[in-house]
Design a protein around this motif. Sequence first.
Motif, PDB file in Angstrom:
ATOM      1  N   ALA A  38      -3.100   6.130 -10.838  1.00  0.00           N
ATOM      2  CA  ALA A  38      -4.180   4.601 -10.617  1.00  0.00           C
ATOM      3  C   ALA A  38      -5.692   4.590  -8.764  1.00  0.00           C
ATOM      4  CB  ALA A  38      -3.982   3.395 -11.286  1.00  0.00           C
ATOM      5  N   ARG A  39      -4.557   4.763  -8.258  1.00  0.00           N
ATOM      6  CA  ARG A  39      -4.485   4.224  -6.713  1.00  0.00           C
ATOM      7  C   ARG A  39      -5.694   5.257  -6.412  1.00  0.00           C
ATOM      8  NH1 ARG A  39      -5.002   4.981  -1.564  1.00  0.00           N
ATOM      9  NH2 ARG A  39      -4.483   3.287  -0.310  1.00  0.00           N
ATOM     10  N   ASP A  40      -4.886   6.186  -6.762  1.00  0.00           N
ATOM     11  CA  ASP A  40      -6.143   7.064  -6.252  1.00  0.00           C
ATOM     12  C   ASP A  40      -7.149   7.322  -7.323  1.00  0.00           C
ATOM     13  OD1 ASP A  40      -4.463   7.971  -4.715  1.00  0.00           O
ATOM     14  OD2 ASP A  40      -3.403  10.487  -5.765  1.00  0.00           O
ATOM     15  N   ALA A  41      -7.212   7.604  -8.815  1.00  0.00           N
ATOM     16  CA  ALA A  41      -8.653   7.241  -8.971  1.00  0.00           C
ATOM     17  C   ALA A  41      -9.316   5.884  -8.953  1.00  0.00           C
ATOM     18  CB  ALA A  41      -8.416   7.076 -10.318  1.00  0.00           C
ATOM     19  N   TRP A  42      -8.887   4.913  -8.637  1.00  0.00           N
ATOM     20  CA  TRP A  42      -9.295   3.858  -8.340  1.00  0.00           C
ATOM     21  C   TRP A  42     -10.417   4.731  -7.082  1.00  0.00           C
ATOM     22  CZ3 TRP A  42      -7.087  -1.733  -7.225  1.00  0.00           C
ATOM     23  CH2 TRP A  42      -7.827  -2.507  -7.294  1.00  0.00           C
ATOM     24  N   VAL A  43      -9.541   4.317  -5.865  1.00  0.00           N
ATOM     25  CA  VAL A  43      -9.993   5.143  -4.481  1.00  0.00           C
ATOM     26  C   VAL A  43     -11.217   6.335  -5.036  1.00  0.00           C
ATOM     27  CG1 VAL A  43      -9.907   6.197  -2.272  1.00  0.00           C
ATOM     28  CG2 VAL A  43      -8.053   4.974  -3.037  1.00  0.00           C
ATOM     29  N   GLN A  44     -11.285   7.131  -5.635  1.00  0.00           N
ATOM     30  CA  GLN A  44     -12.532   7.807  -6.181  1.00  0.00           C
ATOM     31  C   GLN A  44     -13.414   7.651  -7.060  1.00  0.00           C
ATOM     32  OE1 GLN A  44     -11.006  11.135  -8.099  1.00  0.00           O
ATOM     33  NE2 GLN A  44     -12.290  12.500  -7.721  1.00  0.00           N
ATOM     34  N   PHE A  45     -13.647   6.595  -6.800  1.00  0.00           N
ATOM     35  CA  PHE A  45     -14.380   6.381  -7.983  1.00  0.00           C
ATOM     36  C   PHE A  45     -15.162   4.439  -7.573  1.00  0.00           C
ATOM     37  CE2 PHE A  45     -12.771   9.188 -11.478  1.00  0.00           C
ATOM     38  CZ  PHE A  45     -13.524   9.961 -11.727  1.00  0.00           C
ATOM     39  N   HIS A  59      -6.053 -12.013   1.386  1.00  0.00           N
ATOM     40  CA  HIS A  59      -5.695 -13.659   1.775  1.00  0.00           C
ATOM     41  C   HIS A  59      -5.368 -14.935   0.609  1.00  0.00           C
ATOM     42  CE1 HIS A  59      -8.364 -16.620   3.478  1.00  0.00           C
ATOM     43  NE2 HIS A  59      -8.669 -17.263   2.223  1.00  0.00           N
ATOM     44  N   TYR A  60      -5.295 -14.092  -0.482  1.00  0.00           N
ATOM     45  CA  TYR A  60      -5.125 -15.559  -1.641  1.00  0.00           C
ATOM     46  C   TYR A  60      -4.315 -15.616  -1.284  1.00  0.00           C
ATOM     47  CZ  TYR A  60     -10.140 -16.845  -1.948  1.00  0.00           C
ATOM     48  OH  TYR A  60     -11.577 -16.916  -1.389  1.00  0.00           O
ATOM     49  N   ILE A  61      -3.269 -14.674  -1.464  1.00  0.00           N
ATOM     50  CA  ILE A  61      -1.366 -14.626  -2.432  1.00  0.00           C
ATOM     51  C   ILE A  61      -1.041 -14.884  -0.707  1.00  0.00           C
ATOM     52  CG2 ILE A  61       0.002 -13.591  -3.828  1.00  0.00           C
ATOM     53  CD1 ILE A  61      -2.247 -12.787  -5.411  1.00  0.00           C
ATOM     54  N   HIS A  62      -1.051 -13.700  -0.443  1.00  0.00           N
ATOM     55  CA  HIS A  62       0.113 -12.930   1.261  1.00  0.00           C
ATOM     56  C   HIS A  62      -0.475 -11.441   1.414  1.00  0.00           C
ATOM     57  CE1 HIS A  62       3.585 -12.274   3.310  1.00  0.00           C
ATOM     58  NE2 HIS A  62       3.552 -13.962   3.089  1.00  0.00           N
ATOM     59  N   PRO A  63      -0.164 -11.266   2.800  1.00  0.00           N
ATOM     60  CA  PRO A  63      -0.069  -9.833   3.218  1.00  0.00           C
ATOM     61  C   PRO A  63       0.424  -8.576   2.670  1.00  0.00           C
ATOM     62  CG  PRO A  63      -0.961 -11.626   4.460  1.00  0.00           C
ATOM     63  CD  PRO A  63      -0.414 -11.872   3.966  1.00  0.00           C
ATOM     64  N   GLU A  64       1.927  -9.557   2.230  1.00  0.00           N
ATOM     65  CA  GLU A  64       2.869  -8.552   2.185  1.00  0.00           C
ATOM     66  C   GLU A  64       2.354  -8.166   0.634  1.00  0.00           C
ATOM     67  OE1 GLU A  64       4.649  -6.546   3.575  1.00  0.00           O
ATOM     68  OE2 GLU A  64       3.913  -6.771   5.670  1.00  0.00           O
ATOM     69  N   ALA A  65       1.813  -9.043  -0.149  1.00  0.00           N
ATOM     70  CA  ALA A  65       1.868  -8.930  -1.491  1.00  0.00           C
ATOM     71  C   ALA A  65       1.206  -7.426  -1.823  1.00  0.00           C
ATOM     72  CB  ALA A  65       0.976 -10.046  -2.158  1.00  0.00           C
ATOM     73  N   ILE A  71       1.844  -0.292  -4.194  1.00  0.00           N
ATOM     74  CA  ILE A  71       2.687   0.904  -4.184  1.00  0.00           C
ATOM     75  C   ILE A  71       3.047   0.995  -5.666  1.00  0.00           C
ATOM     76  CG2 ILE A  71       5.497   1.319  -4.447  1.00  0.00           C
ATOM     77  CD1 ILE A  71       5.544  -0.543  -1.819  1.00  0.00           C
ATOM     78  N   GLY A  72       2.564  -0.083  -5.747  1.00  0.00           N
ATOM     79  CA  GLY A  72       2.641  -0.132  -8.367  1.00  0.00           C
ATOM     80  C   GLY A  72       1.585   0.712  -8.594  1.00  0.00           C
ATOM     81  N   LEU A  73       0.709   0.746  -8.044  1.00  0.00           N
ATOM     82  CA  LEU A  73      -0.463   1.673  -8.792  1.00  0.00           C
ATOM     83  C   LEU A  73      -0.718   3.138  -8.126  1.00  0.00           C
ATOM     84  CD1 LEU A  73      -3.711  -0.353  -7.502  1.00  0.00           C
ATOM     85  CD2 LEU A  73      -3.149  -0.314  -9.350  1.00  0.00           C
ATOM     86  N   SER A  74      -0.136   3.798  -6.956  1.00  0.00           N
ATOM     87  CA  SER A  74       0.679   4.516  -6.908  1.00  0.00           C
ATOM     88  C   SER A  74       1.467   5.204  -7.894  1.00  0.00           C
ATOM     89  CB  SER A  74       1.072   4.522  -4.788  1.00  0.00           C
ATOM     90  OG  SER A  74       0.264   4.475  -3.775  1.00  0.00           O
ATOM     91  N   VAL A  75       1.774   4.547  -8.847  1.00  0.00           N
ATOM     92  CA  VAL A  75       3.602   5.419  -8.877  1.00  0.00           C
ATOM     93  C   VAL A  75       2.983   5.633 -10.660  1.00  0.00           C
ATOM     94  CG1 VAL A  75       5.501   4.380 -10.139  1.00  0.00           C
ATOM     95  CG2 VAL A  75       5.261   4.269  -7.622  1.00  0.00           C
ATOM     96  N   VAL A  76       2.047   4.235 -11.375  1.00  0.00           N
ATOM     97  CA  VAL A  76       1.488   3.872 -12.760  1.00  0.00           C
ATOM     98  C   VAL A  76       0.197   5.034 -12.555  1.00  0.00           C
ATOM     99  CG1 VAL A  76       0.339   3.445 -14.196  1.00  0.00           C
ATOM    100  CG2 VAL A  76       1.934   1.812 -12.791  1.00  0.00           C
ATOM    101  N   PRO A  77      -0.136   6.253 -13.542  1.00  0.00           N
ATOM    102  CA  PRO A  77      -1.024   7.323 -13.984  1.00  0.00           C
ATOM    103  C   PRO A  77      -1.992   6.834 -14.287  1.00  0.00           C
ATOM    104  CG  PRO A  77       0.869   8.275 -15.353  1.00  0.00           C
ATOM    105  CD  PRO A  77       2.013   6.692 -15.024  1.00  0.00           C
TER     106      PRO A  77
END
Length: 105
Positions: A38-45, A59-65, A71-77
């Motif tokens: 999902a991350r690769d598709a997001w970067v591509q489009f 900014h709103y949640i946390h830099p480590e969030a 990581i979650g987007l990189s795992v999910v197709p």
Amino acid sequence: MKTFFRLLSFMFLAAAVGVGVLDSIRSVSTYSVDMVSARDAWVQFFPLSLAMAESAIAHYIHPEAWRLVEIGLSVVPAFAVLLGLSLLFWMAGYRRPRALGRFSA
């Protein structure tokens, strides 16, 4: 509004089928399972929106969030994310049929 959600659901479904077909063609040609994340598709489009999402989450949640989201987007197709969005928009546009049809009050 129901029609808009159904149209959006159909568009996400068509995109998921297209990504699934491309993944299957690439998997057959490389003799291994090859799926676009999902991350690769997001970067591509939409590369600019990815940077905006990263800065907003940092900014709103946390830099480590953002790292956890990435990581979650990189795992999910990508096709799974698109199918999930299609299901959500279909559920938003769904209306139960009336019990007595069009003659009910």
